[in-house]
Motif scaffolding. Sequence first.
Motif, PDB file in Angstrom:
ATOM      1  N   ALA A  18       0.827  -1.209   0.000  1.00 18.12           N
ATOM      2  CA  ALA A  18       0.000   0.000   0.000  1.00 18.12           C
ATOM      3  C   ALA A  18       0.863   1.261   0.000  1.00 18.12           C
ATOM      4  O   ALA A  18       0.456   2.279  -0.567  1.00 18.12           O
ATOM      5  CB  ALA A  18      -0.914   0.006   1.215  1.00 18.12           C
ATOM      6  N   ILE A  19       2.047   1.207   0.585  1.00 14.99           N
ATOM      7  CA  ILE A  19       2.893   2.403   0.705  1.00 14.99           C
ATOM      8  C   ILE A  19       3.336   2.920  -0.656  1.00 14.99           C
ATOM      9  O   ILE A  19       3.180   4.116  -0.930  1.00 14.99           O
ATOM     10  CB  ILE A  19       4.065   2.141   1.673  1.00 14.99           C
ATOM     11  N   PRO A  20       3.877   2.110  -1.584  1.00 12.61           N
ATOM     12  CA  PRO A  20       4.222   2.655  -2.906  1.00 12.61           C
ATOM     13  C   PRO A  20       3.014   3.150  -3.699  1.00 12.61           C
ATOM     14  O   PRO A  20       3.110   4.120  -4.440  1.00 12.61           O
ATOM     15  CB  PRO A  20       4.892   1.483  -3.627  1.00 12.61           C
ATOM     16  N   ARG A  21       1.866   2.497  -3.504  1.00 15.48           N
ATOM     17  CA  ARG A  21       0.663   2.970  -4.189  1.00 15.48           C
ATOM     18  C   ARG A  21       0.292   4.371  -3.722  1.00 15.48           C
ATOM     19  O   ARG A  21      -0.051   5.238  -4.532  1.00 15.48           O
ATOM     20  CB  ARG A  21      -0.506   2.021  -3.920  1.00 15.48           C
ATOM     21  N   LEU A  22       0.360   4.592  -2.418  1.00 17.20           N
ATOM     22  CA  LEU A  22       0.045   5.907  -1.872  1.00 17.20           C
ATOM     23  C   LEU A  22       1.133   6.912  -2.232  1.00 17.20           C
ATOM     24  O   LEU A  22       0.851   8.103  -2.398  1.00 17.20           O
ATOM     25  CB  LEU A  22      -0.152   5.816  -0.362  1.00 17.20           C
ATOM     26  N   ASP A  26       0.938  10.718  -4.534  1.00 18.23           N
ATOM     27  CA  ASP A  26       1.534  11.944  -4.003  1.00 18.23           C
ATOM     28  C   ASP A  26       0.950  12.336  -2.642  1.00 18.23           C
ATOM     29  O   ASP A  26       0.628  13.483  -2.392  1.00 18.23           O
ATOM     30  CB  ASP A  26       1.376  13.092  -5.000  1.00 18.23           C
ATOM     31  N   ILE A  27       0.826  11.338  -1.772  1.00 17.98           N
ATOM     32  CA  ILE A  27       0.369  11.573  -0.413  1.00 17.98           C
ATOM     33  C   ILE A  27       1.593  11.627   0.488  1.00 17.98           C
ATOM     34  O   ILE A  27       2.520  10.839   0.342  1.00 17.98           O
ATOM     35  CB  ILE A  27      -0.597  10.461   0.041  1.00 17.98           C
ATOM     36  N   GLU A  28       1.605  12.565   1.424  1.00 13.64           N
ATOM     37  CA  GLU A  28       2.751  12.754   2.317  1.00 13.64           C
ATOM     38  C   GLU A  28       2.984  11.519   3.188  1.00 13.64           C
ATOM     39  O   GLU A  28       2.063  10.770   3.499  1.00 13.64           O
ATOM     40  CB  GLU A  28       2.508  13.956   3.214  1.00 13.64           C
ATOM     41  N   ALA A  29       4.234  11.351   3.592  1.00 15.01           N
ATOM     42  CA  ALA A  29       4.620  10.169   4.368  1.00 15.01           C
ATOM     43  C   ALA A  29       3.893  10.113   5.710  1.00 15.01           C
ATOM     44  O   ALA A  29       3.497   9.029   6.158  1.00 15.01           O
ATOM     45  CB  ALA A  29       6.123  10.152   4.580  1.00 15.01           C
ATOM     46  N   CYS A  30       3.700  11.250   6.354  1.00 15.50           N
ATOM     47  CA  CYS A  30       3.030  11.233   7.658  1.00 15.50           C
ATOM     48  C   CYS A  30       1.568  10.812   7.521  1.00 15.50           C
ATOM     49  O   CYS A  30       1.032  10.098   8.372  1.00 15.50           O
ATOM     50  CB  CYS A  30       3.151  12.585   8.346  1.00 15.50           C
ATOM     51  N   LYS A  31       0.912  11.217   6.438  1.00 14.92           N
ATOM     52  CA  LYS A  31      -0.473  10.804   6.219  1.00 14.92           C
ATOM     53  C   LYS A  31      -0.551   9.322   5.856  1.00 14.92           C
ATOM     54  O   LYS A  31      -1.472   8.628   6.256  1.00 14.92           O
ATOM     55  CB  LYS A  31      -1.112  11.646   5.123  1.00 14.92           C
ATOM     56  N   VAL A  32       0.433   8.843   5.093  1.00 12.27           N
ATOM     57  CA  VAL A  32       0.485   7.416   4.755  1.00 12.27           C
ATOM     58  C   VAL A  32       0.682   6.592   6.018  1.00 12.27           C
ATOM     59  O   VAL A  32       0.093   5.527   6.168  1.00 12.27           O
ATOM     60  CB  VAL A  32       1.603   7.143   3.727  1.00 12.27           C
ATOM     61  N   ILE A  35      -2.660   6.337   7.618  1.00 13.09           N
ATOM     62  CA  ILE A  35      -3.589   5.501   6.848  1.00 13.09           C
ATOM     63  C   ILE A  35      -3.266   4.022   7.014  1.00 13.09           C
ATOM     64  O   ILE A  35      -4.154   3.199   7.241  1.00 13.09           O
ATOM     65  CB  ILE A  35      -3.546   5.887   5.352  1.00 13.09           C
ATOM     66  N   THR A  36      -1.975   3.678   6.902  1.00 17.09           N
ATOM     67  CA  THR A  36      -1.579   2.260   6.925  1.00 17.09           C
ATOM     68  C   THR A  36      -1.348   1.723   8.327  1.00 17.09           C
ATOM     69  O   THR A  36      -1.355   0.508   8.518  1.00 17.09           O
ATOM     70  CB  THR A  36      -0.298   2.049   6.106  1.00 17.09           C
ATOM     71  N   GLY A  37      -1.112   2.585   9.287  1.00 18.14           N
ATOM     72  CA  GLY A  37      -0.822   2.125  10.639  1.00 18.14           C
ATOM     73  C   GLY A  37       0.633   1.763  10.840  1.00 18.14           C
ATOM     74  O   GLY A  37       1.003   1.145  11.833  1.00 18.14           O
ATOM     75  N   VAL A  38       1.492   2.147   9.907  1.00 20.49           N
ATOM     76  CA  VAL A  38       2.930   1.911  10.005  1.00 20.49           C
ATOM     77  C   VAL A  38       3.547   3.133  10.673  1.00 20.49           C
ATOM     78  O   VAL A  38       3.045   4.253  10.526  1.00 20.49           O
ATOM     79  CB  VAL A  38       3.529   1.691   8.593  1.00 20.49           C
ATOM     80  N   SER A  39       4.620   2.957  11.401  1.00 22.05           N
ATOM     81  CA  SER A  39       5.234   4.083  12.100  1.00 22.05           C
ATOM     82  C   SER A  39       5.743   5.137  11.114  1.00 22.05           C
ATOM     83  O   SER A  39       6.090   4.827   9.967  1.00 22.05           O
ATOM     84  CB  SER A  39       6.383   3.608  12.988  1.00 22.05           C
ATOM     85  N   GLY A  40       5.806   6.367  11.575  1.00 22.44           N
ATOM     86  CA  GLY A  40       6.260   7.475  10.742  1.00 22.44           C
ATOM     87  C   GLY A  40       7.684   7.316  10.239  1.00 22.44           C
ATOM     88  O   GLY A  40       7.947   7.514   9.048  1.00 22.44           O
ATOM     89  N   PRO A  41       8.648   6.972  11.120  1.00 20.95           N
ATOM     90  CA  PRO A  41      10.019   6.789  10.641  1.00 20.95           C
ATOM     91  C   PRO A  41      10.163   5.674   9.604  1.00 20.95           C
ATOM     92  O   PRO A  41      10.921   5.805   8.647  1.00 20.95           O
ATOM     93  CB  PRO A  41      10.799   6.451  11.915  1.00 20.95           C
ATOM     94  N   ALA A  42       9.413   4.592   9.759  1.00 21.72           N
ATOM     95  CA  ALA A  42       9.483   3.497   8.784  1.00 21.72           C
ATOM     96  C   ALA A  42       8.934   3.946   7.439  1.00 21.72           C
ATOM     97  O   ALA A  42       9.509   3.632   6.388  1.00 21.72           O
ATOM     98  CB  ALA A  42       8.706   2.289   9.294  1.00 21.72           C
ATOM     99  N   THR A  43       7.854   4.699   7.461  1.00 24.65           N
ATOM    100  CA  THR A  43       7.270   5.201   6.218  1.00 24.65           C
ATOM    101  C   THR A  43       8.219   6.180   5.541  1.00 24.65           C
ATOM    102  O   THR A  43       8.415   6.126   4.327  1.00 24.65           O
ATOM    103  CB  THR A  43       5.919   5.878   6.503  1.00 24.65           C
TER     104      THR A  43
END
Length: 76
Positions: A18-22, A26-32, A35-43
């Motif tokens: 889902a992360i590459p799709r988002l 052109d969605i910002e990493a913090c919003k991704v 959305i996905t429930g993954v930590s901010g630093p990992a995203t």
Amino acid sequence: MKNKHVIRCRISGNKFRAIPRLFCLDIEACKVAQITGVSGPATSRLYTQIRQHIAGQCEHMRSLIHCPFCSFPAVF
């Protein structure tokens, strides 16, 4: 579900895909991350890796355009 894209990644395969799709939307990493429930630093790290991969592919294509051994002109 086990992630078969990255070794030793603690993100499930569905969330990882889902992360590459988002990213493409052109969605910002913090919003991704929200959305996905993954930590901010990992995203953010995955976004950086995606950008580096894109830059590497651009450099590769650029080197192919200026290849002196090519007998045909590159058209892009």
